[in-house]
Design a protein around this motif. Sequence first.
Motif, PDB file in Angstrom:
ATOM      1  N   GLN A 266     -16.119  -8.789  -1.807  1.00  0.00           N
ATOM      2  CA  GLN A 266     -15.643 -10.106  -1.415  1.00  0.00           C
ATOM      3  C   GLN A 266     -15.073 -10.871  -2.597  1.00  0.00           C
ATOM      4  O   GLN A 266     -14.044 -11.506  -2.471  1.00  0.00           O
ATOM      5  CB  GLN A 266     -16.749 -10.884  -0.713  1.00  0.00           C
ATOM      6  CG  GLN A 266     -16.809 -10.485   0.754  1.00  0.00           C
ATOM      7  CD  GLN A 266     -18.078 -10.938   1.436  1.00  0.00           C
ATOM      8  OE1 GLN A 266     -18.882 -11.645   0.829  1.00  0.00           O
ATOM      9  NE2 GLN A 266     -18.259 -10.543   2.678  1.00  0.00           N
ATOM     10  N   SER A 267     -15.717 -10.764  -3.754  1.00  0.00           N
ATOM     11  CA  SER A 267     -15.182 -11.522  -4.890  1.00  0.00           C
ATOM     12  C   SER A 267     -13.888 -10.874  -5.368  1.00  0.00           C
ATOM     13  O   SER A 267     -12.958 -11.556  -5.797  1.00  0.00           O
ATOM     14  CB  SER A 267     -16.211 -11.642  -6.009  1.00  0.00           C
ATOM     15  OG  SER A 267     -16.530 -10.379  -6.499  1.00  0.00           O
ATOM     16  N   PHE A 268     -13.813  -9.559  -5.257  1.00  0.00           N
ATOM     17  CA  PHE A 268     -12.596  -8.825  -5.589  1.00  0.00           C
ATOM     18  C   PHE A 268     -11.430  -9.300  -4.714  1.00  0.00           C
ATOM     19  O   PHE A 268     -10.348  -9.635  -5.195  1.00  0.00           O
ATOM     20  CB  PHE A 268     -12.894  -7.344  -5.356  1.00  0.00           C
ATOM     21  CG  PHE A 268     -11.765  -6.403  -5.604  1.00  0.00           C
ATOM     22  CD1 PHE A 268     -11.271  -6.240  -6.884  1.00  0.00           C
ATOM     23  CD2 PHE A 268     -11.237  -5.642  -4.569  1.00  0.00           C
ATOM     24  CE1 PHE A 268     -10.242  -5.330  -7.125  1.00  0.00           C
ATOM     25  CE2 PHE A 268     -10.222  -4.739  -4.801  1.00  0.00           C
ATOM     26  CZ  PHE A 268      -9.718  -4.584  -6.089  1.00  0.00           C
ATOM     27  N   ILE A 269     -11.670  -9.378  -3.435  1.00  0.00           N
ATOM     28  CA  ILE A 269     -10.643  -9.822  -2.496  1.00  0.00           C
ATOM     29  C   ILE A 269     -10.275 -11.283  -2.751  1.00  0.00           C
ATOM     30  O   ILE A 269      -9.105 -11.648  -2.800  1.00  0.00           O
ATOM     31  CB  ILE A 269     -11.121  -9.625  -1.037  1.00  0.00           C
ATOM     32  CG1 ILE A 269     -11.233  -8.123  -0.726  1.00  0.00           C
ATOM     33  CG2 ILE A 269     -10.182 -10.297  -0.050  1.00  0.00           C
ATOM     34  CD1 ILE A 269     -11.906  -7.820   0.595  1.00  0.00           C
ATOM     35  N   LYS A 270     -11.315 -12.095  -2.942  1.00  0.00           N
ATOM     36  CA  LYS A 270     -11.043 -13.517  -3.154  1.00  0.00           C
ATOM     37  C   LYS A 270     -10.229 -13.738  -4.421  1.00  0.00           C
ATOM     38  O   LYS A 270      -9.326 -14.564  -4.447  1.00  0.00           O
ATOM     39  CB  LYS A 270     -12.349 -14.311  -3.191  1.00  0.00           C
ATOM     40  CG  LYS A 270     -12.909 -14.479  -1.789  1.00  0.00           C
ATOM     41  CD  LYS A 270     -14.173 -15.295  -1.715  1.00  0.00           C
ATOM     42  CE  LYS A 270     -14.570 -15.384  -0.239  1.00  0.00           C
ATOM     43  NZ  LYS A 270     -15.865 -16.020  -0.055  1.00  0.00           N
ATOM     44  N   ASN A 271     -10.554 -12.974  -5.467  1.00  0.00           N
ATOM     45  CA  ASN A 271      -9.779 -13.105  -6.705  1.00  0.00           C
ATOM     46  C   ASN A 271      -8.316 -12.788  -6.493  1.00  0.00           C
ATOM     47  O   ASN A 271      -7.444 -13.449  -7.048  1.00  0.00           O
ATOM     48  CB  ASN A 271     -10.347 -12.194  -7.795  1.00  0.00           C
ATOM     49  CG  ASN A 271     -11.585 -12.794  -8.413  1.00  0.00           C
ATOM     50  OD1 ASN A 271     -11.801 -14.001  -8.315  1.00  0.00           O
ATOM     51  ND2 ASN A 271     -12.397 -11.958  -9.022  1.00  0.00           N
ATOM     52  N   TYR A 272      -8.068 -11.764  -5.693  1.00  0.00           N
ATOM     53  CA  TYR A 272      -6.678 -11.442  -5.384  1.00  0.00           C
ATOM     54  C   TYR A 272      -5.989 -12.680  -4.795  1.00  0.00           C
ATOM     55  O   TYR A 272      -4.914 -13.079  -5.235  1.00  0.00           O
ATOM     56  CB  TYR A 272      -6.575 -10.260  -4.414  1.00  0.00           C
ATOM     57  CG  TYR A 272      -5.192 -10.148  -3.797  1.00  0.00           C
ATOM     58  CD1 TYR A 272      -4.156  -9.521  -4.500  1.00  0.00           C
ATOM     59  CD2 TYR A 272      -4.906 -10.721  -2.562  1.00  0.00           C
ATOM     60  CE1 TYR A 272      -2.875  -9.462  -3.975  1.00  0.00           C
ATOM     61  CE2 TYR A 272      -3.638 -10.669  -2.028  1.00  0.00           C
ATOM     62  CZ  TYR A 272      -2.623 -10.041  -2.731  1.00  0.00           C
ATOM     63  OH  TYR A 272      -1.359 -10.004  -2.210  1.00  0.00           O
ATOM     64  N   PHE A 273      -6.630 -13.285  -3.824  1.00  0.00           N
ATOM     65  CA  PHE A 273      -6.000 -14.412  -3.132  1.00  0.00           C
ATOM     66  C   PHE A 273      -5.805 -15.620  -4.038  1.00  0.00           C
ATOM     67  O   PHE A 273      -4.817 -16.320  -3.933  1.00  0.00           O
ATOM     68  CB  PHE A 273      -6.811 -14.812  -1.900  1.00  0.00           C
ATOM     69  CG  PHE A 273      -6.566 -13.887  -0.762  1.00  0.00           C
ATOM     70  CD1 PHE A 273      -5.356 -13.910  -0.089  1.00  0.00           C
ATOM     71  CD2 PHE A 273      -7.514 -12.956  -0.395  1.00  0.00           C
ATOM     72  CE1 PHE A 273      -5.096 -13.035   0.941  1.00  0.00           C
ATOM     73  CE2 PHE A 273      -7.266 -12.074   0.640  1.00  0.00           C
ATOM     74  CZ  PHE A 273      -6.060 -12.105   1.302  1.00  0.00           C
TER      75      PHE A 273
END
Length: 181
Positions: free
Chosen positions: A71-78
């Motif tokens: 989730q933090s990986f995905i959020k960082n992308y965004f």
Amino acid sequence: LPEYAFIGRSNVGKSSLINMLTGQNKLAKTSGRPGKTQLINHFKINNNWFLVDLPGYGYAKVSKSIKKTFQSFIKNYFLQREQLICTFVLVDCRHEPQKIDLEFMEFLGENEIPFCIIFTKSDKLKLSELNRNIKNYSKKMTNTIWEEMPQYFITSATSSDGKEELLNFIGDINQSLEDNL
Ligand code: GDP
């Protein structure tokens, strides 16, 4: 180049949809096994935009710590993407609105990241059932934090339904971006 991200729970039909849109079925490999797409993949389409394939979220059988990392990986992308124009949140048209999808859309909203919903696997329902489910979905959305239902698309990777509409939507935005340069 402008980027359009595709995301959803594992097994929602993301790989199949990406293959349908790109017309190549070796790009994103489909499998009945959930949780397979693990990294961010960029596919250059028509030399003028990137289709961004994000990892599936919400697969029940991974540990909590893996989920958190994901989730933090995905959020960082965004939070870091400057070229991201629109995110497509895929949901299975057969399912009730899922908490994790609603939470994810809330995250996008809070961060002012534009998104559309894609109802996948539409061939699995009769038209009347499909319409009823979408109505329910809209109701749930507008009963919570949304003033109105976000723009949505209905697709089937089996019948290629929704393909033109989606590609036209993206093409139109890209055109207007170019016009404004
Ligand atoms: P992903 O995990 O989100 O990438 O999902 P996949 O694309 O691998 O699809 C998961 C399963 O759903 C596979 O068995 C696909 O064949 C099936 N599937 C995906 N899209 C459709 C669709 O539009 N219609 C039907 N009937 N099955 C689909």
